[in-house]
Design an enzyme around this catalytic site. Structure first.
Site, PDB file in Angstrom:
ATOM      1  CB  CYS A 195       0.175  -0.028  -0.623  1.00  0.00           C
ATOM      2  SG  CYS A 195       0.921   0.312   1.333  1.00  0.00           S
ATOM      3  CG  ASN A 236       4.636  -2.192   1.101  1.00  0.00           C
ATOM      4  OD1 ASN A 236       4.716  -1.923   0.707  1.00  0.00           O
ATOM      5  ND2 ASN A 236       3.656  -2.712   1.521  1.00  0.00           N
ATOM      6  CG  HIS A 267       1.749  -2.531  -3.297  1.00  0.00           C
ATOM      7  ND1 HIS A 267       2.719  -1.669  -3.126  1.00  0.00           N
ATOM      8  CD2 HIS A 267       0.923  -2.902  -1.359  1.00  0.00           C
ATOM      9  CE1 HIS A 267       2.576  -1.938  -1.375  1.00  0.00           C
ATOM     10  NE2 HIS A 267       1.852  -2.428  -1.318  1.00  0.00           N
TER      11      HIS A 267
END
Ligand code: UT7
Length: 336
Positions: free
Chosen positions: A118, A288, A258
């Site tokens: 990520c 996500n 993020h």
């Protein structure tokens, strides 16, 4: 005599999300979950899924880069270097960046992948910026792209509600006007791998009938410890990069976090003293998308960004990896 610093500035953005919308209601029909639980624990209402035989991460990345090139009026051959951050490469090898460059029509330019889960986009952006700052390359394209649906177990309610597919990209060019990437902090801690990983498919556990039967080719996540590390580390680096650049909350125009969990984003913004209006948030509709979350935000917010806006990007994810980048925005997309 005054010297000018050559910085790497973002001078264009592009993005792509697939058309298929996977709603919380559809997930309710697949696993034991509820829309209320998902929204209250993550902030997610829906996510996009890449459907279709033969479609992969590179196809979304190509669409994102093409979007960027069209806006600039450029050809793919105008790109000097292409870097792709992903944990869902088309194949174990070659690099997805090589495939993207081939599909775009610039197949002999240098291109490579970066795997930092990520935080992949932050690592790739920092790497691309270094090539620009050094004078080695003038036009570097950095892509964050992930087809998370390829490694999500749609029988695991703890992970399948979180992830989506998408791709975002930025163009880096030299700037001597004070805009561009000013500072970065990148961190990693491989001990965190026990909480977030894909068990099989690598050299440790090559694919076999047993690994498939044991569903080991999907994401494994122990959510609570990851959540705790994410809240602490994302907020720590965001605060640290503000402090060492003498920025207070009024100086920061935008936080680009993020998009893993709205609660993690809220905690980071609170530590930075930022109100909600300064926080880019699209987790509710995209979930996500791993390496794509940050460039997808920049793509969506591009029209609101002004030259010299102080922007902080921050991420936390598998590895563990985490970090923050402080940049001064370089352009107005709404200027004629
Ligand atoms: O981007 C990469 C980095 N990843 C992250 O940053 C993710 C970090 N972690 C998280 O965002 C959260 O931990 C999750 C969203 C994954 C989970 O939320 P949580 O509040 O930490 O839930 P939990 O794992 O502590 O589970 C609480 C309860 C459990 O039930 P019991 O044991 O209390 O009866 C779970 O079984 O919620 C249950 N649960 C669910 N219930 C309904 C777990 N998933 C679901 C679900 N629907 N989808």
């Amino acid at each position: 005599m005054a010297t000018t610093t050559r910085r790497a500035a973002i001078t264009g953005v592009g993005g792509y999300v697939p058309n298929y919308v996977l709603t919380n209601a559809e997930l309710e029909s697949m696993v034991d979950t509820t829309d209320a639980w998902i929204q209250s624990r993550t902030g997610i209402s829906e996510r996009r899924i890449l459907k279709g035989e033969g479609l992969a991460t590179s196809d979304m990345a190509v669409a994102a880069v093409q979007c960027l090139l069209d806006k600039k009026g450029w050809q793919a051959t105008d790109i000097d270097l292409l870097i792709c951050a992903t944990v869902t490469p088309d194949m174990v090898f070659p690099a997805t960046a090589n495939i993207i460059a081939d599909k775009l029509g610039c197949r002999t330019i240098p291109s490579f992948d970066i795997a930092a889960a990520c935080s992949g986009f932050l690592y790739a952006l920092n790497t691309g910026a270094t090539f620009v700052e050094s004078g080695k390359y003038e036009r570097v394209v950095v892509v964050g792209a992930d087809k998370m649906s390829a490694i999500v177990d749609y029988q695991d309610r703890a992970t399948c509600i979180i992830f989506g597919d998408g791709a975002g990209t930025v163009l880096l060019e030299p700037s001597e006007q004070g805009t561009g990437i000013v500072d970065s902090i990148l961190r990693s801690d491989g001990a965190g791998r026990i909480y977030l990983h894909q068990k099989a498919g690598g050299s440790l556990k090559p694919p076999s009938h047993d690994t498939v039967a044991a569903r080991e080719h999907y994401i494994f996540q122990d959510g609570q410890p990851v959540f705790k590390f994410a809240v602490k580390n994302m907020a720590d680096v965001a605060e640290e990069i503000m402090q060492r650049n003498q920025l207070n909350s009024d100086d920061v125009a935008w936080l680009v976090p993020h998009q893993a969990n709205k609660r993690i984003i809220d905690a980071t913004a609170r530590r930075m003293g930022l109100s909600d209006e300064k926080v880019m948030l699209n987790i509710q509709k995209f979930g996500n998308t791993t390496a794509a979350t940050i460039p997808l935000c920049l793509w969506e917010w591009e029209n609101q960004l002004k030259p010299n806006d102080n922007i902080i990007l921050t991420a936390f994810g598998g590895g563990f990896t985490w970090g923050a980048i402080y940049l001064k925005w370089a352009y107005s997309s709404t200027e004629a």
